[in-house]
Scaffold this motif. Sequence first.
Motif, PDB file in Angstrom:
ATOM      1  N   THR A  55       0.832  -1.196   0.000  1.00  0.00           N
ATOM      2  CA  THR A  55       0.000   0.000   0.000  1.00  0.00           C
ATOM      3  C   THR A  55       0.866   1.246   0.000  1.00  0.00           C
ATOM      4  N   VAL A  56       1.912   1.260   0.806  1.00  0.00           N
ATOM      5  CA  VAL A  56       2.830   2.406   0.825  1.00  0.00           C
ATOM      6  C   VAL A  56       3.482   2.572  -0.549  1.00  0.00           C
ATOM      7  N   LEU A  57       3.917   1.477  -1.147  1.00  0.00           N
ATOM      8  CA  LEU A  57       4.516   1.522  -2.480  1.00  0.00           C
ATOM      9  C   LEU A  57       3.531   2.099  -3.495  1.00  0.00           C
ATOM     10  N   PHE A  58       2.288   1.626  -3.467  1.00  0.00           N
ATOM     11  CA  PHE A  58       1.315   2.081  -4.451  1.00  0.00           C
ATOM     12  C   PHE A  58       0.859   3.515  -4.209  1.00  0.00           C
ATOM     13  N   VAL A  59       0.928   3.999  -2.984  1.00  0.00           N
ATOM     14  CA  VAL A  59       0.637   5.416  -2.724  1.00  0.00           C
ATOM     15  C   VAL A  59       1.693   6.279  -3.406  1.00  0.00           C
ATOM     16  N   ILE A  60       2.940   5.841  -3.364  1.00  0.00           N
ATOM     17  CA  ILE A  60       4.020   6.561  -4.060  1.00  0.00           C
ATOM     18  C   ILE A  60       3.791   6.514  -5.570  1.00  0.00           C
ATOM     19  N   VAL A  61       3.390   5.358  -6.088  1.00  0.00           N
ATOM     20  CA  VAL A  61       3.114   5.218  -7.521  1.00  0.00           C
ATOM     21  C   VAL A  61       1.973   6.152  -7.940  1.00  0.00           C
ATOM     22  N   VAL A  62       0.952   6.289  -7.098  1.00  0.00           N
ATOM     23  CA  VAL A  62      -0.169   7.186  -7.413  1.00  0.00           C
ATOM     24  C   VAL A  62       0.332   8.621  -7.536  1.00  0.00           C
ATOM     25  N   ARG A  63       1.233   9.035  -6.673  1.00  0.00           N
ATOM     26  CA  ARG A  63       1.786  10.396  -6.753  1.00  0.00           C
ATOM     27  C   ARG A  63       2.549  10.594  -8.059  1.00  0.00           C
ATOM     28  N   LEU A  64       3.291   9.574  -8.497  1.00  0.00           N
ATOM     29  CA  LEU A  64       3.988   9.660  -9.786  1.00  0.00           C
ATOM     30  C   LEU A  64       2.991   9.719 -10.943  1.00  0.00           C
ATOM     31  N   LEU A  65       1.924   8.930 -10.849  1.00  0.00           N
ATOM     32  CA  LEU A  65       0.884   8.963 -11.888  1.00  0.00           C
ATOM     33  C   LEU A  65       0.234  10.337 -11.976  1.00  0.00           C
ATOM     34  N   ALA A  92       1.650  13.185 -11.428  1.00  0.00           N
ATOM     35  CA  ALA A  92       2.582  14.063 -12.133  1.00  0.00           C
ATOM     36  C   ALA A  92       2.545  13.795 -13.638  1.00  0.00           C
ATOM     37  N   VAL A  93       2.530  12.524 -14.029  1.00  0.00           N
ATOM     38  CA  VAL A  93       2.458  12.179 -15.448  1.00  0.00           C
ATOM     39  C   VAL A  93       1.138  12.662 -16.041  1.00  0.00           C
ATOM     40  N   LEU A  94       0.060  12.459 -15.318  1.00  0.00           N
ATOM     41  CA  LEU A  94      -1.250  12.891 -15.808  1.00  0.00           C
ATOM     42  C   LEU A  94      -1.318  14.413 -15.935  1.00  0.00           C
ATOM     43  N   ALA A  95      -0.714  15.134 -15.015  1.00  0.00           N
ATOM     44  CA  ALA A  95      -0.687  16.593 -15.107  1.00  0.00           C
ATOM     45  C   ALA A  95       0.063  17.026 -16.365  1.00  0.00           C
ATOM     46  N   PHE A  96       1.170  16.379 -16.669  1.00  0.00           N
ATOM     47  CA  PHE A  96       1.921  16.686 -17.880  1.00  0.00           C
ATOM     48  C   PHE A  96       1.081  16.397 -19.126  1.00  0.00           C
ATOM     49  N   VAL A  97       0.395  15.271 -19.153  1.00  0.00           N
ATOM     50  CA  VAL A  97      -0.435  14.909 -20.306  1.00  0.00           C
ATOM     51  C   VAL A  97      -1.570  15.912 -20.486  1.00  0.00           C
ATOM     52  N   ALA A 108      -3.819   8.608 -21.570  1.00  0.00           N
ATOM     53  CA  ALA A 108      -4.369   9.248 -20.370  1.00  0.00           C
ATOM     54  C   ALA A 108      -5.469   8.390 -19.760  1.00  0.00           C
ATOM     55  N   HIS A 109      -6.281   7.778 -20.603  1.00  0.00           N
ATOM     56  CA  HIS A 109      -7.353   6.911 -20.110  1.00  0.00           C
ATOM     57  C   HIS A 109      -6.783   5.699 -19.378  1.00  0.00           C
ATOM     58  N   ARG A 110      -5.717   5.112 -19.913  1.00  0.00           N
ATOM     59  CA  ARG A 110      -5.096   3.958 -19.256  1.00  0.00           C
ATOM     60  C   ARG A 110      -4.465   4.358 -17.927  1.00  0.00           C
ATOM     61  N   ILE A 111      -3.888   5.550 -17.861  1.00  0.00           N
ATOM     62  CA  ILE A 111      -3.335   6.038 -16.595  1.00  0.00           C
ATOM     63  C   ILE A 111      -4.445   6.163 -15.558  1.00  0.00           C
ATOM     64  N   LEU A 112      -5.587   6.720 -15.976  1.00  0.00           N
ATOM     65  CA  LEU A 112      -6.714   6.849 -15.047  1.00  0.00           C
ATOM     66  C   LEU A 112      -7.218   5.490 -14.575  1.00  0.00           C
TER      67      LEU A 112
END
Length: 109
Positions: free
Chosen positions: A26-36, A38-43, A66-70
């Motif tokens: 869960t901690v790992l995936f919370v970090i991954v969500v934060r990275l996502l 940032a990527v989504l903001a760029f897109v 973008a849809h796959r990221i969501l």
Amino acid sequence: MADYTLHGDEAIVIDRIATAKRFLFTVLFVIVVRLLEAVLAFVVLYELIYTLITKRSPNARVTRFAHRILCYGFDIGQYITCNKNQRPFPFEDLPIGIEPIDPSSAATP
């Protein structure tokens, strides 16, 4: 000593080792969500700037990405809120999408 939780009239044993593993994931995936995020903001910024400059809707490949990221973020959210027990990508396949995207709905008036 095992922890117990009541489910209806019967008690279900919750394994502490499995819970500790889930906590770490869960901690790992919370970090991954934060990275996502940032990527989504760029897109999103790319799509908006592209639309402003060209006066056309963004490329279909970019909107599918973008849809796959969501969808991936949704899968992670389901896992970290204990609504789903299967770990998301890279432990499972990357989600394709929840519903088909209508390209005409992506265009801004």
